[in-house]
Design a protein around this motif. Structure first.
Motif, mmCIF file in Angstrom:
data_model
loop_
_atom_site.group_PDB
_atom_site.id
_atom_site.type_symbol
_atom_site.label_atom_id
_atom_site.label_comp_id
_atom_site.label_asym_id
_atom_site.label_seq_id
_atom_site.Cartn_x
_atom_site.Cartn_y
_atom_site.Cartn_z
ATOM 1 N N ASP A 31 -6.349 6.368 13.907
ATOM 2 C CA ASP A 31 -7.137 7.468 13.966
ATOM 3 C C ASP A 31 -8.498 6.987 13.166
ATOM 4 N N ARG A 32 -8.743 5.872 12.736
ATOM 5 C CA ARG A 32 -9.996 5.384 12.249
ATOM 6 C C ARG A 32 -10.046 5.807 10.894
ATOM 7 N N SER A 33 -9.422 6.168 10.261
ATOM 8 C CA SER A 33 -9.114 6.736 8.731
ATOM 9 C C SER A 33 -8.214 5.913 7.879
ATOM 10 N N PRO A 34 -8.573 5.570 6.665
ATOM 11 C CA PRO A 34 -7.867 4.886 5.659
ATOM 12 C C PRO A 34 -6.658 5.126 5.335
ATOM 13 N N ILE A 35 -5.726 4.442 4.725
ATOM 14 C CA ILE A 35 -4.603 4.653 4.072
ATOM 15 C C ILE A 35 -4.705 4.412 2.519
ATOM 16 N N LEU A 36 -4.410 5.539 1.840
ATOM 17 C CA LEU A 36 -4.274 5.423 0.336
ATOM 18 C C LEU A 36 -2.994 6.157 -0.012
ATOM 19 N N SER A 37 -1.937 5.267 -0.334
ATOM 20 C CA SER A 37 -0.575 5.932 -0.163
ATOM 21 C C SER A 37 0.168 5.167 -0.876
ATOM 22 N N LYS A 38 1.400 5.995 -1.401
ATOM 23 C CA LYS A 38 2.676 5.245 -2.007
ATOM 24 C C LYS A 38 3.132 4.689 -0.781
ATOM 25 N N THR A 39 4.356 3.881 -0.939
ATOM 26 C CA THR A 39 4.990 3.160 0.166
ATOM 27 C C THR A 39 6.434 3.330 -0.253
ATOM 28 N N PRO A 40 7.418 2.843 0.770
ATOM 29 C CA PRO A 40 8.864 2.934 0.700
ATOM 30 C C PRO A 40 9.326 2.087 -0.361
ATOM 31 N N ALA A 52 -6.885 4.849 -8.446
ATOM 32 C CA ALA A 52 -6.588 4.848 -9.809
ATOM 33 C C ALA A 52 -5.865 6.212 -10.063
ATOM 34 N N GLU A 53 -6.277 7.118 -9.837
ATOM 35 C CA GLU A 53 -5.611 8.389 -10.112
ATOM 36 C C GLU A 53 -4.229 8.727 -9.625
ATOM 37 N N LEU A 54 -4.190 8.146 -8.154
ATOM 38 C CA LEU A 54 -2.606 8.010 -7.474
ATOM 39 C C LEU A 54 -1.778 7.214 -8.110
ATOM 40 N N MET A 55 -2.145 5.895 -8.698
ATOM 41 C CA MET A 55 -1.285 5.012 -9.228
ATOM 42 C C MET A 55 -1.062 5.456 -10.714
ATOM 43 N N ALA A 56 -2.000 6.095 -11.314
ATOM 44 C CA ALA A 56 -1.750 6.597 -12.438
ATOM 45 C C ALA A 56 -0.714 7.817 -12.897
ATOM 46 N N LYS A 57 -1.166 8.847 -11.797
ATOM 47 C CA LYS A 57 -0.515 10.031 -11.977
ATOM 48 C C LYS A 57 0.464 10.251 -10.997
ATOM 49 N N GLY A 58 0.594 9.696 -9.601
ATOM 50 C CA GLY A 58 1.289 9.695 -8.550
ATOM 51 C C GLY A 58 1.014 10.706 -7.688
ATOM 52 N N HIS A 59 -0.274 11.110 -7.991
ATOM 53 C CA HIS A 59 -1.095 12.212 -6.886
ATOM 54 C C HIS A 59 -2.328 12.060 -7.179
ATOM 55 N N SER A 60 -3.030 12.291 -6.205
ATOM 56 C CA SER A 60 -4.596 12.738 -6.205
ATOM 57 C C SER A 60 -4.987 13.581 -5.249
ATOM 58 N N PRO A 61 -5.659 14.337 -5.356
ATOM 59 C CA PRO A 61 -6.083 15.405 -4.130
ATOM 60 C C PRO A 61 -6.950 14.715 -3.220
ATOM 61 N N LEU A 62 -7.885 13.539 -3.456
ATOM 62 C CA LEU A 62 -8.457 12.825 -2.575
ATOM 63 C C LEU A 62 -7.720 12.029 -1.811
ATOM 64 N N THR A 63 -6.371 11.561 -1.979
ATOM 65 C CA THR A 63 -5.661 10.809 -1.075
ATOM 66 C C THR A 63 -4.513 11.359 -0.394
ATOM 67 N N ASP A 64 -4.385 12.727 -0.755
ATOM 68 C CA ASP A 64 -3.010 13.646 -0.115
ATOM 69 C C ASP A 64 -3.217 13.350 1.154
ATOM 70 N N ALA A 65 -4.221 13.348 1.879
ATOM 71 C CA ALA A 65 -4.307 13.452 3.483
ATOM 72 C C ALA A 65 -4.404 12.134 4.032
ATOM 73 N N PHE A 66 -4.395 11.067 3.059
ATOM 74 C CA PHE A 66 -4.428 9.698 3.811
ATOM 75 C C PHE A 66 -3.003 8.885 3.424
ATOM 76 N N SER A 67 -1.893 9.513 3.404
ATOM 77 C CA SER A 67 -0.488 8.970 3.129
ATOM 78 C C SER A 67 -0.309 8.188 4.527
ATOM 79 N N MET A 68 0.460 7.134 4.401
ATOM 80 C CA MET A 68 0.778 6.524 5.692
ATOM 81 C C MET A 68 1.660 7.261 6.313
ATOM 82 N N ASN A 69 2.473 8.346 5.844
ATOM 83 C CA ASN A 69 3.390 9.359 6.484
ATOM 84 C C ASN A 69 2.780 10.028 7.504
ATOM 85 N N ARG A 70 1.276 10.168 7.548
ATOM 86 C CA ARG A 70 0.573 11.187 8.446
ATOM 87 C C ARG A 70 0.847 10.501 9.957
#
Length: 414
Positions: free
Chosen positions: A344-353, A379-397
């Protein structure tokens, strides 16, 4: 770390510049870190920097198999913009663009940010509709862009031929606060700041294996020995698929070469960035006077960092029609970079299996413009486990069908 200032430069001039220290420390890896970032490019260094600045996590190692900034960070055409169609994309890229504006002051390092403005040319009716739609979406998103007509395009870039025989210029999407920055300086500035916080920037340290126990990250094997960690960030652009396989999972992306070239330097003639996506070419003029030219991706998967003549010929031929004056310029050098492209030409910023492993990849042809926003969000995703900027860019999408289609806004990332 010694601060850079006019006073410091004057003082060192009197001492024949003998007082400058290393920009970042050269250290051997420790046995264990709280966080390891693989990839000392812009995205990896920015992630480490914001882990320290925003969350106080400084027991961090940034591992690089080559030299710092030697991948796509040092091989791109330095364009910065945030005029993307989808809301998640616009939020992430606008965060990055706003951080670029104050980066030199934040890092105490001149990254030469130049908000000269970016025009995305519309040369077909399809593009006119697409860019007008993007302009309306940007207005709702709070991103400052506007649709301009061909006369305004000509005013902003007088050297352009707006009445080309094949693809006349019908208008453009104009972002006045977009621009360029010095790509190497971005990496060097982040590395210097990370080192000052006590982080270890370790070059010539290739990751050869990723160790996990019970589905949780335990550490990595490297060319400089095993290193344990609690969290691991994979930020290696075109080689993301290689490292994800080491960790035991696959990523939905492909790696291809993206090529660019610069001309011999000439007097200033162009003070904006122009992207012509119909003909797959974009151009700006560097501070040294070189015309910086980029084109589309190769049509096949590869890991080469060299240019190919047929692709350069295609790009230059297309741009000569819109910019006739460049037909007389000599090419100074060409090169390629390995980009990782998602469906979809968008990045992946995500937790993994794998618990504790995070991935930042899939930026395609638009990674440089996103560096500070990507680092902030990762950095926010790795530190807190969640970031509003990365929610839509999970690899699960990709499994759930929540695509973020940026085929138009990503331009040449087709």
């Amino acid at each position: 770390m010694k601060r850079y200032s006019a006073f410091a430069v004057a003082r060192e001039a009197l001492r024949y510049h003998t007082g400058w220290g290393r920009a970042w420390a050269k250290r051997a890896p420790k046995k264990k870190y709280d966080v390891i970032i693989v990839g000392a490019g812009g995205h990896g260094l920015a992630t480490a920097y914001y882990l320290g600045k925003n969350f106080g996590i400084t027991n961090v190692a940034i591992l690089e198999k080559g030299w710092l900034g030697g991948g796509n960070t040092g091989r791109n055409t330095t364009i910065i913009r945030s005029n993307y169609l989808q809301d998640p994309s616009a939020a992430l890229y606008e965060k990055a663009r706003s951080l670029y504006e104050t980066m030199s002051q934040d890092l105490n390092y001149n990254v030469m940010f130049s908000p000269r403005g970016v025009i995305m040319l519309a040369q077909t009716q399809h593009e006119v509709r697409g860019y007008k739609r993007t302009a309306h979406a940007n207005a709702l998103q709070g991103v400052q862009t506007e649709w301009i007509g061909p006369d305004r395009v000509k005013e902003l870039c007088p050297i352009m031929n707006i009445s080309g025989p094949r693809y006349p210029v019908l208008g453009g999407l104009w972002q006045a606060r977009g621009g360029t920055a010095r790509h190497d300086a971005v990496a060097w500035g982040y590395a210097r700041a990370c080192s000052d916080m006590g982080m270890d920037v370790i070059q010539q340290c290739e990751v050869t294996g990723i160790r996990q126990q019970g589905g949780k990250i335990h550490g990595v094997d490297t060319s400089q020995g095993p290193i344990d960690c609690d969290k691991l960030g994979i930020v290696v652009a075109g080689h993301s698929g290689v490292l994800s396989q080491m960790a035991g999972f696959r990523l939905p992306l492909e790696s291809v070469a993206l090529q660019a070239l610069v001309s011999e330097p000439i007097k200033p003639c162009m003070d904006v960035v122009v992207m012509a996506n119909t003909v797959h070419g974009y151009m700006s003029q560097s501070d040294k006077g070189e015309m910086v030219i980029g084109g589309g991706t190769d049509g096949y998967n590869n890991y080469t960092q060299r240019g190919s003549f047929h692709h350069i010929e295609e790009t230059v031929r297309a741009l000569v029609e819109t910019f006739p004056m460049i037909s007389r310029l000599k090419m100074l050098r060409q090169w390629g970079g390995i980009v990782d492209v998602t469906g979809d030409r968008s990045p992946i910023l995500s937790k993994t299996p794998v618990d504790g492993v995070f991935v930042n990849c899939g930026w395609g042809t638009g990674g440089f413009k996103a560096i500070p926003g990507s680092g902030w969000a990762m950095a926010e995703l790795m530190a807190k486990g969640h970031s509003p900027l990365t929610d839509a860019f999970s690899m699960n999408r990709f499994r759930e069908g929540r695509f973020i289609d940026e085929s138009v806004a990503a331009g040449v990332a087709h």
